[in-house]
Design a protein around this motif. Structure first.
Motif, PDB file in Angstrom:
ATOM      1  N   LEU A   1       0.824  -1.207   0.000  1.00  0.00           N
ATOM      2  CA  LEU A   1       0.000   0.000   0.000  1.00  0.00           C
ATOM      3  C   LEU A   1       0.862   1.263   0.000  1.00  0.00           C
ATOM      4  N   TRP A   2       1.954   1.249   0.754  1.00  0.00           N
ATOM      5  CA  TRP A   2       2.867   2.388   0.715  1.00  0.00           C
ATOM      6  C   TRP A   2       3.420   2.576  -0.701  1.00  0.00           C
ATOM      7  N   HIS A   3       3.761   1.481  -1.350  1.00  0.00           N
ATOM      8  CA  HIS A   3       4.262   1.586  -2.725  1.00  0.00           C
ATOM      9  C   HIS A   3       3.184   2.149  -3.649  1.00  0.00           C
ATOM     10  N   GLY A   4       1.943   1.738  -3.436  1.00  0.00           N
ATOM     11  CA  GLY A   4       0.846   2.281  -4.239  1.00  0.00           C
ATOM     12  C   GLY A   4       0.690   3.773  -4.050  1.00  0.00           C
ATOM     13  N   LEU A   5       0.863   4.234  -2.816  1.00  0.00           N
ATOM     14  CA  LEU A   5       0.765   5.661  -2.526  1.00  0.00           C
ATOM     15  C   LEU A   5       1.942   6.410  -3.150  1.00  0.00           C
ATOM     16  N   GLN A   6       3.134   5.833  -3.016  1.00  0.00           N
ATOM     17  CA  GLN A   6       4.331   6.475  -3.570  1.00  0.00           C
ATOM     18  C   GLN A   6       4.280   6.512  -5.093  1.00  0.00           C
ATOM     19  N   GLY A   7       3.745   5.452  -5.708  1.00  0.00           N
ATOM     20  CA  GLY A   7       3.733   5.351  -7.161  1.00  0.00           C
ATOM     21  C   GLY A   7       2.567   6.035  -7.832  1.00  0.00           C
ATOM     22  N   GLY A   8       1.635   6.558  -7.058  1.00  0.00           N
ATOM     23  CA  GLY A   8       0.520   7.295  -7.641  1.00  0.00           C
ATOM     24  C   GLY A   8      -0.685   6.467  -8.013  1.00  0.00           C
ATOM     25  N   ASN A   9      -0.684   5.174  -7.725  1.00  0.00           N
ATOM     26  CA  ASN A   9      -1.870   4.364  -8.009  1.00  0.00           C
ATOM     27  C   ASN A   9      -2.904   4.450  -6.890  1.00  0.00           C
ATOM     28  N   LEU A  10      -2.494   4.921  -5.715  1.00  0.00           N
ATOM     29  CA  LEU A  10      -3.411   5.340  -4.661  1.00  0.00           C
ATOM     30  C   LEU A  10      -3.209   6.842  -4.498  1.00  0.00           C
ATOM     31  N   GLN A  11      -4.302   7.592  -4.527  1.00  0.00           N
ATOM     32  CA  GLN A  11      -4.168   9.050  -4.586  1.00  0.00           C
ATOM     33  C   GLN A  11      -4.520   9.765  -3.292  1.00  0.00           C
ATOM     34  N   THR A  12      -5.356   9.148  -2.456  1.00  0.00           N
ATOM     35  CA  THR A  12      -5.841   9.857  -1.276  1.00  0.00           C
ATOM     36  C   THR A  12      -5.672   8.998  -0.020  1.00  0.00           C
ATOM     37  N   THR A  13      -5.674   9.677   1.122  1.00  0.00           N
ATOM     38  CA  THR A  13      -5.656   8.987   2.409  1.00  0.00           C
ATOM     39  C   THR A  13      -6.870   9.438   3.220  1.00  0.00           C
ATOM     40  N   ALA A  14      -7.398   8.520   4.024  1.00  0.00           N
ATOM     41  CA  ALA A  14      -8.616   8.786   4.776  1.00  0.00           C
ATOM     42  C   ALA A  14      -8.542   8.050   6.103  1.00  0.00           C
ATOM     43  N   THR A  15      -9.672   8.020   6.814  1.00  0.00           N
ATOM     44  CA  THR A  15      -9.726   7.306   8.095  1.00  0.00           C
ATOM     45  C   THR A  15     -10.873   6.308   8.173  1.00  0.00           C
TER      46      THR A  15
ATOM     47  N   ALA B   1      -0.866  13.279  11.622  1.00  0.00           N
ATOM     48  CA  ALA B   1       0.336  12.998  12.411  1.00  0.00           C
ATOM     49  C   ALA B   1       0.901  11.618  12.098  1.00  0.00           C
ATOM     50  N   ILE B   2       0.022  10.623  11.966  1.00  0.00           N
ATOM     51  CA  ILE B   2       0.481   9.266  11.627  1.00  0.00           C
ATOM     52  C   ILE B   2       1.157   9.250  10.260  1.00  0.00           C
ATOM     53  N   LEU B   3       0.551   9.909   9.274  1.00  0.00           N
ATOM     54  CA  LEU B   3       1.105   9.884   7.918  1.00  0.00           C
ATOM     55  C   LEU B   3       2.407  10.677   7.825  1.00  0.00           C
ATOM     56  N   TRP B   4       2.519  11.755   8.587  1.00  0.00           N
ATOM     57  CA  TRP B   4       3.787  12.492   8.594  1.00  0.00           C
ATOM     58  C   TRP B   4       4.877  11.641   9.238  1.00  0.00           C
ATOM     59  N   ASP B   5       4.550  11.044  10.390  1.00  0.00           N
ATOM     60  CA  ASP B   5       5.564  10.287  11.125  1.00  0.00           C
ATOM     61  C   ASP B   5       5.986   9.034  10.360  1.00  0.00           C
ATOM     62  N   GLU B   6       5.012   8.309   9.826  1.00  0.00           N
ATOM     63  CA  GLU B   6       5.317   7.061   9.115  1.00  0.00           C
ATOM     64  C   GLU B   6       5.707   7.302   7.659  1.00  0.00           C
ATOM     65  N   GLY B   7       5.278   8.438   7.111  1.00  0.00           N
ATOM     66  CA  GLY B   7       5.552   8.720   5.707  1.00  0.00           C
ATOM     67  C   GLY B   7       6.736   9.637   5.511  1.00  0.00           C
ATOM     68  N   VAL B   8       6.620  10.881   5.946  1.00  0.00           N
ATOM     69  CA  VAL B   8       7.686  11.862   5.718  1.00  0.00           C
ATOM     70  C   VAL B   8       8.920  11.536   6.554  1.00  0.00           C
ATOM     71  N   ASN B   9       8.725  11.271   7.840  1.00  0.00           N
ATOM     72  CA  ASN B   9       9.889  11.028   8.703  1.00  0.00           C
ATOM     73  C   ASN B   9      10.658   9.773   8.314  1.00  0.00           C
TER      74      ASN B   9
ATOM     75  N   THR C   1       7.587  12.821   0.453  1.00  0.00           N
ATOM     76  CA  THR C   1       8.117  14.164   0.637  1.00  0.00           C
ATOM     77  C   THR C   1       7.021  15.021   1.276  1.00  0.00           C
ATOM     78  N   PRO C   2       7.369  16.165   1.854  1.00  0.00           N
ATOM     79  CA  PRO C   2       6.328  17.052   2.374  1.00  0.00           C
ATOM     80  C   PRO C   2       5.296  17.433   1.310  1.00  0.00           C
ATOM     81  N   ASN C   3       5.733  17.626   0.079  1.00  0.00           N
ATOM     82  CA  ASN C   3       4.785  17.974  -0.987  1.00  0.00           C
ATOM     83  C   ASN C   3       3.847  16.811  -1.296  1.00  0.00           C
ATOM     84  N   GLU C   4       4.383  15.596  -1.309  1.00  0.00           N
ATOM     85  CA  GLU C   4       3.529  14.420  -1.521  1.00  0.00           C
ATOM     86  C   GLU C   4       2.559  14.242  -0.369  1.00  0.00           C
ATOM     87  N   PHE C   5       3.006  14.557   0.835  1.00  0.00           N
ATOM     88  CA  PHE C   5       2.125  14.501   1.999  1.00  0.00           C
ATOM     89  C   PHE C   5       0.920  15.419   1.795  1.00  0.00           C
TER      90      PHE C   5
END
Length: 479
Positions: free
Chosen positions: A301-315, A347-355, A360-364
């Motif tokens: 799923l992280w790869h899908g988000l990074q590669g652009g095949n998943l576009q949004t995040t939700a809860t 906060a979860i996506l910044w910590d697990e994604g950007v950190n 990147t912050p822009n992708e976030f």
């Protein structure tokens, strides 16, 4: 009220730059250096921080009547908690009962949402079909700013949409310029597997993921995508939780089909071991659909988000307290499905994604705000830092930290699926249409301050697609 955000780094989905941001009358009025602003403007010192568009959560269920109870967060408590976490808009769901007029349900949800502290809008679910549904879909698009319709392929004998309903609703969506969205799980397979678990005497939460394995999601995702292809309409898949669904999306996008995918913060960070806890309350608190998956799916799923095949995040924020979850103590199929998270997503996506270097912050910014605004026709009013946009802004402290806990969160639920996690990167300030609603740990949410957001249809794009026809006509084979 006017506010000057001074000394920060503006981060959008496209670029980052040092600038001050001046907000007046609910809008962004100026962006630049050494801005001339009224002496009465309130100043936020953003030195060392990022100035980003407020988060948009495209998938929440506030005050949702479901499985014999009602979600514990209403539109005030849920949106107030969202503001505390840097999310300034939500897209919730109107879910009619089978046989109920769509407009009747829509009016009920609008009434419930009048207390919202943040801006909101709705997807409307299609849970049954007759001529009145077709008529009400048109009314919702033309008169009420609804441009997306939800289809549950799960929950047999309740709100499940069968293939006939999908086809008719997708076709109507094409006519109206609306986006079909789907909860992709094969409802019949889930029902049969649930019965098998119960017949075997497996009645606890551990049976939940066993009755909803990845293949039931993958099959439904592929089927929905093919129906959308036949109808020549874009489609949006909510809470993609497994590699099988992601693979279906990736194949379709590679072939040129307009398919979009959403992933939850929980599915990116929590695995299915939670269901094997001997503590019923703990395991039941994680029961949601689709369930949390084995760890291997998270990396996909992280790869899908990074590669652009998943576009949004939700809860998929739909929370139930411990005593509500206890309804399924002797039968896992009766545990109300849903977890919280609207306050913690960013906060979860910044910590697990950007950190961790995954984003990147822009992708976030893209996956937490801008992409949702674009997909559901809210951009650039929402999801952007630009002159004239709504002043929905989060001032983000990349060095700030907090420990996530039910004891300190603002959501109206007694459990947190991210309990005990220390996250680095938190909002110091949140602005909702220019009002400071979160300030260094102080929540200033106002009941009823949220505004309903009208979303125009996608008529020009859909009309162009319709001219192409549906499936390509078969070509003669030369022999």
């Amino acid at each position: 009220m006017s506010v000057l955000i001074k000394g920060g780094t503006v981060v959008t989905a496209d670029l980052s730059f040092r600038a001050d941001v001046y907000c007046e009358d609910g809008r962004i009025a100026a962006i630049g250096e050494d801005l001339a602003v009224p002496a009465t403007a309130e100043v936020i010192d953003a030195a060392g921080q990022y100035v980003m568009p407020g988060g948009i959560d495209p998938h929440t269920h506030m005050q949702f009547p479901f499985m014999g109870t009602v979600a514990s967060d209403d539109f005030y408590t849920g949106t107030a908690a969202a503001l505390a976490g840097g999310t300034t808009s939500i897209i919730d769901f109107v879910i009619p009962k089978p046989g109920q007029r769509l407009m009747e349900a829509y009016e009920q949800w609008r009434e419930w949402a009048e207390k919202a502290a943040a801006d909101y809008t709705f997807h409307v679910a299609i849970t049954w079909w007759d001529d009145s549904v077709r008529e009400d879909m048109g009314t919702l698009v033309r008169d009420h700013g609804v441009n997306s319709f939800k289809h549950f392929m799960a929950y047999k004998n309740a709100i499940m949409a069968d293939d006939e309903t999908l086809v008719k609703s997708f076709r109507r969506s094409v006519e109206l310029g609306a986006m079909p969205t789907v909860h992709a799980e094969n409802g019949e397979l889930v029902y049969q597997l649930q019965q098998e678990m119960l017949d075997k005497g497996i009645t606890g939460p551990e049976a939940h993921p066993l009755s909803r394995p990845p293949l039931v999601e993958g099959e439904a995702a592929n089927r929905a995508i093919q129906v959308a292809r036949a109808m020549n309409v874009p489609i949006y898949l909510v809470h993609v939780s497994c590699k099988e669904s992601l693979d279906a999306i990736t194949r379709a996008r590679t072939s040129g089909q307009r398919v979009y995918g959403e992933v939850l913060a929980g599915h990116l960070t929590i695995d299915d071991s939670v269901y094997r806890s001997k503590d019923f309350d703990f395991a039941a608190a994680h029961v949601m659909s689709p369930p949390f998956r084995p760890k291997a799916h998270q990396e996909a799923l992280w790869h899908g988000l990074q590669g652009g095949n998943l576009q949004t995040t939700a809860t998929d924020h739909c929370c139930f307290c411990t005593d509500q979850k206890a309804a399924g103590r002797d039968d896992f199929t009766k545990i109300p499905n849903g977890t919280a998270g609207v306050e913690d997503r960013l906060a979860i996506l910044w910590d697990e994604g950007v950190n961790k270097g995954r984003l990147t912050p822009n992708e976030f910014v893209a996956v937490t705000s801008t992409n949702t605004a674009k997909l559901f026709n809210l951009y650039p009013r929402k999801g952007s830092i630009s002159v004239g946009a709504d002043a929905d802004i989060v001032v983000w402290d990349p060095q700030g930290s907090r420990i996530i806990s039910a004891a300190t969160h603002h959501m109206n639920v007694d459990f947190n699926i991210f309990e005990g996690r220390t996250v680095t990167g938190i909002p110091s300030h949140t602005l909702s249409r220019g009002r400071i609603v979160w300030c260094n740990g102080e929540l200033r949410a106002e009941r009823g301050a949220g505004r309903y957001l009208h979303r125009p249809p996608f008529a020009p794009v859909f009309e162009a697609m319709a001219k192409q026809g549906a499936l390509q006509e078969p070509q003669p084979v030369e022999r």
